[in-house]
Design an enzyme around this catalytic site. Structure first.
Site, PDB file in Angstrom:
ATOM      1  N   SER A  56       0.798  -1.222   0.000  1.00 52.33           N
ATOM      2  CA  SER A  56       0.000   0.000   0.000  1.00 52.33           C
ATOM      3  C   SER A  56       0.833   1.275   0.000  1.00 52.33           C
ATOM      4  O   SER A  56       0.357   2.323  -0.442  1.00 52.33           O
ATOM      5  CB  SER A  56      -0.931   0.009   1.219  1.00 52.33           C
ATOM      6  OG  SER A  56      -0.203  -0.216   2.413  1.00 52.33           O
ATOM      7  N   HIS A 262      -0.735   5.625   6.826  1.00 54.64           N
ATOM      8  CA  HIS A 262      -0.216   5.645   5.463  1.00 54.64           C
ATOM      9  C   HIS A 262       0.133   7.080   5.058  1.00 54.64           C
ATOM     10  O   HIS A 262      -0.422   8.037   5.614  1.00 54.64           O
ATOM     11  CB  HIS A 262      -1.245   5.089   4.473  1.00 54.64           C
ATOM     12  CG  HIS A 262      -1.392   3.608   4.528  1.00 54.64           C
ATOM     13  ND1 HIS A 262      -2.157   2.970   5.475  1.00 54.64           N
ATOM     14  CD2 HIS A 262      -0.859   2.623   3.750  1.00 54.64           C
ATOM     15  CE1 HIS A 262      -2.101   1.664   5.288  1.00 54.64           C
ATOM     16  NE2 HIS A 262      -1.315   1.426   4.251  1.00 54.64           N
TER      17      HIS A 262
END
Length: 280
Positions: A56, A262
């Site tokens: 990711s 993230h």
């Protein structure tokens, strides 16, 4: 370190400026990028194909502007591989990175577009193998003692079991794309310690999580060196931009939950992209 990953799905190749079905927000972002990311005067276009592999952190989870056809892989037009391809015009661009990917997923579903004509490869991988997703959940929900125990377990895995898994991936890349320049990027520290956060996990847990990232990055660097790959360290680029800083390039706990921990679009464009571009 990837956290709260979505289920993986097979990689989807994206070639050059081929049409993509994007949502309205993605289309608007692409329009803005078109002007700002055009190949600069004097810059050289990549001579061969570029393949972006990994999890990711490479697919761009957290940066928005997701390519609808990528499904749960959540590949973003604001991820560093997409931004680099727009700026350097490789002869082909295959965007294979996928949210939640492990080393096994890379081996089983991301290497199909590698070939002797591939000239550039990028990859982030290893965080999901170590289980950092569930560890972050433990740290947020269960307190310091449970957090430190989970982090210690992850570090033990990284230091005793991750190396052969990385070797398998790197060896396969070397075999399938023998002429490629391969850049292995690592993971930033998640937290500034001490930082400006008044709530959430404490500094003891934050320090331990950063230490686990250092272990992961150290093992990754050592294994990448065995294959002559370039190790691109993003930690210094994110210094001063971690969670609990005054200018964070990383999401803390957020909705949608899979974007937690993230990089934001700024983390991709100002953190990962310059580091990759320097070494590509």
């Amino acid at each position: 370190m990837p956290a709260f990953p979505r289920p993986t799905s097979p990689g989807v190749a994206v070639s050059g400026t081929a049409g993509r079905r994007l949502g309205a927000a993605a289309a608007a972002s692409a329009a803005l990028l078109a002007g700002s990311l055009a190949l600069a005067p004097g810059a050289q276009a990549a001579g061969g194909g570029y393949v972006a592999l990994g999890d990711s952190y490479s697919s761009g989870v957290g940066s928005g502007s997701y390519i609808s056809s990528s499904g749960s892989c959540e590949r973003s037009t604001l991820a560093y591989p997409y931004l680099w391809s727009q700026a350097h015009s490789p002869s082909s661009f295959s965007f294979e990175a996928c949210s939640g990917a492990t080393t096994s997923d890379v081996l089983s579903s991301q290497l199909g577009t590698l070939s002797s004509s591939t000239s550039e490869v990028s990859i982030t991988i290893g965080g999901n193998d170590a289980g950092f997703a569930s560890t972050m959940e433990t740290c947020v929900l269960e307190g310091t003692s449970s957090c430190l125990s989970a982090v210690s377990s992850d570090e033990n895995f990284v230091n005793t079991q991750l190396a052969p898994k990385l070797d398998a991936v790197y060896s396969a890349i070397k075999s399938k794309a023998p002429n490629a320049h391969v850049v292995v990027l690592d993971y930033p520290h998640l937290y500034e310690v001490p930082g400006s956060c008044l709530f959430g996990i404490g500094d003891t847990s934050r320090t331990a999580i950063n230490g686990a990232a250092d272990d992961l990055d150290s093992v990754t660097a050592k294994e990448a060196a065995k294959y002559g790959f370039t190790f691109a360290d993003v930690r210094s680029a994110f210094e001063g931009h971690e969670i609990c800083s005054n200018d964070s390039w990383l999401h803390s706990t957020t909705l949608p939950i899979d974007e937690s921990y993230h990089p934001t679009s700024a983390g991709q464009a100002d953190g990962f992209l310059p580091v990759f571009s320097k070494d590509a």
